[in-house]
Design a protein around this motif. Structure first.
Motif, mmCIF file in Angstrom:
data_model
loop_
_atom_site.group_PDB
_atom_site.id
_atom_site.type_symbol
_atom_site.label_atom_id
_atom_site.label_comp_id
_atom_site.label_asym_id
_atom_site.label_seq_id
_atom_site.Cartn_x
_atom_site.Cartn_y
_atom_site.Cartn_z
ATOM 1 N N PRO A 64 0.832 -1.209 0.000
ATOM 2 C CA PRO A 64 0.000 0.000 0.000
ATOM 3 C C PRO A 64 0.870 1.264 0.000
ATOM 4 O O PRO A 64 1.853 1.335 0.717
ATOM 5 N N VAL A 65 0.478 2.224 -0.821
ATOM 6 C CA VAL A 65 1.215 3.487 -0.845
ATOM 7 C C VAL A 65 0.934 4.265 0.442
ATOM 8 O O VAL A 65 1.829 4.797 1.075
ATOM 9 N N GLN A 66 -0.352 4.297 0.826
ATOM 10 C CA GLN A 66 -0.763 4.993 2.047
ATOM 11 C C GLN A 66 -1.652 4.050 2.855
ATOM 12 O O GLN A 66 -2.053 3.007 2.365
ATOM 13 N N ASP A 121 -3.546 -2.944 8.965
ATOM 14 C CA ASP A 121 -2.312 -3.378 9.639
ATOM 15 C C ASP A 121 -1.079 -3.302 8.741
ATOM 16 O O ASP A 121 0.047 -3.443 9.226
ATOM 17 N N ALA A 122 -1.273 -3.112 7.429
ATOM 18 C CA ALA A 122 -0.133 -3.096 6.501
ATOM 19 C C ALA A 122 0.598 -1.757 6.585
ATOM 20 O O ALA A 122 -0.018 -0.697 6.530
ATOM 21 N N ALA A 123 1.923 -1.822 6.753
ATOM 22 C CA ALA A 123 2.725 -0.592 6.841
ATOM 23 C C ALA A 123 2.807 0.054 5.453
ATOM 24 O O ALA A 123 3.235 -0.592 4.495
#
Length: 314
Positions: free
Chosen positions: A253-255, A262-264
């Protein structure tokens, strides 16, 4: 061996067709078709080089262009960095000022022409739109199909049927209907076991990161006349996508996103760094929408992909 910096143009006419030129038989990769352009001179900007080359080669003056894709490629006798810009506004009537044959080609027909090997990702980028819709989950089937129909009517040309909460037979039934809704208007990308490939010949396939890791060493699972994409999140997965010969990827994910809280997030700077090392069209995904399209182009991406930001309102 020094890398030669080259600028090339995907020139789009008002009817959407793309201008290509045939290389002279005496040139490197002679006799093959190419996107017009030439060498960037020392101290020259990419935009200035493009303007000069297109004026010399085609007799036109560029009035608007934007970044499309960058490709580094190593031939046995030459290393090139191809910086490609899309030109959709120009003055003058293009003609082969150096005697080279020209052709205006519909994007879908580009694959029928022989290009140098380094141009394969450029051909893909020229054929792909700048937005990629991914369908939301937790929708009832009629609602899902109605949304796809509306998206196609609204001009979206690349759609992924993502329905992780559906059991397999139900997904397959919906896929049959979605293929019909997209036929001749949009490219549908399906997800699922590769054993299903033969059942949906009109659809492209979007691999999960897990599938990419499993199948990349075996190479591309079907010929290049069908679209193959993959979900990537880091440099390792982007390298596997290249190894497998996929046509394009999503990078996420970019943002921060609602879907994967939960993904950074990568952030724009890291996304740009990863794209620079990847010679494939990349759609940025995660916390982006149509409003970030320009920022995505400047970062080197093909465009933006998403679920909520692209799904047509009921």
């Amino acid at each position: 061996m020094k890398r030669i910096h080259v600028v090339a143009a995907v020139i789009r006419g008002l009817d959407g067709r793309i201008l290509i030129a045939r290389r002279a038989d005496t040139q490197h990769q002679g006799g093959l078709w190419e996107f017009p352009g030439g060498k960037v001179e020392a101290g020259e900007s990419v935009e200035a080089a493009l303007a000069r080359e297109l004026n010399e080669e085609l007799g036109i003056r560029v009035t608007r262009s934007r970044p499309l894709i960058k490709v580094s490629h190593d031939y046995p006798d030459k290393h090139v960095l191809l910086e490609v810009r899309e030109v959709d506004a120009f003055e003058g009537e293009p003609h082969g000022a150096e005697g080279q044959p020209l052709a205006w080609v519909a994007p879908r027909d580009l694959a029928q022409y022989d290009f140098p090997q380094a141009n394969r990702p450029i051909v893909a980028a020229a054929r792909l739109p700048d937005q990629y819709l991914i369908t939301p989950d937790e929708l009832e089937v009629p609602q899902l199909l109605k949304g796809i129909q509306k998206a196609v009517a609204g001009g979206l040309r690349l759609i992924q049927l993502r329905a992780p909460d559906m059991y397999d037979p139900k997904y397959r039934d919906v896929a049959v209907d979605a293929v019909g809704l997209c036929a001749g208007k949009a490219q549908l990308m399906l997800k699922g076991p590769l054993e299903w490939l033969g059942d949906f010949p009109a659809a492209g396939w979007h691999l999960t990161a897990a599938q990419l890791r499993k199948y990349a060493p075996k190479g591309r699972p079907f010929p290049t006349d069908r679209w193959l994409a993959a979900s990537c999140h880091n440099a390792e997965e982007l390298a596997l996508a290249q190894q497998m010969g996929v046509d394009f990827v999503t990078l996420s994910p970019v943002q921060a996103t609602q879907t994967h809280p939960d993904a950074a997030p990568l952030g724009w700077e890291e996304a740009q760094r990863l794209i620079a090392a990847c010679p494939l069209p990349v759609y940025l995904l995660g916390g982006v929408g149509p409003g970030e399209r320009e920022q995505a182009w400047q970062a080197g991406a093909q465009g933006v992909a998403g679920i909520r930001a692209f799904w047509p309102a009921a």
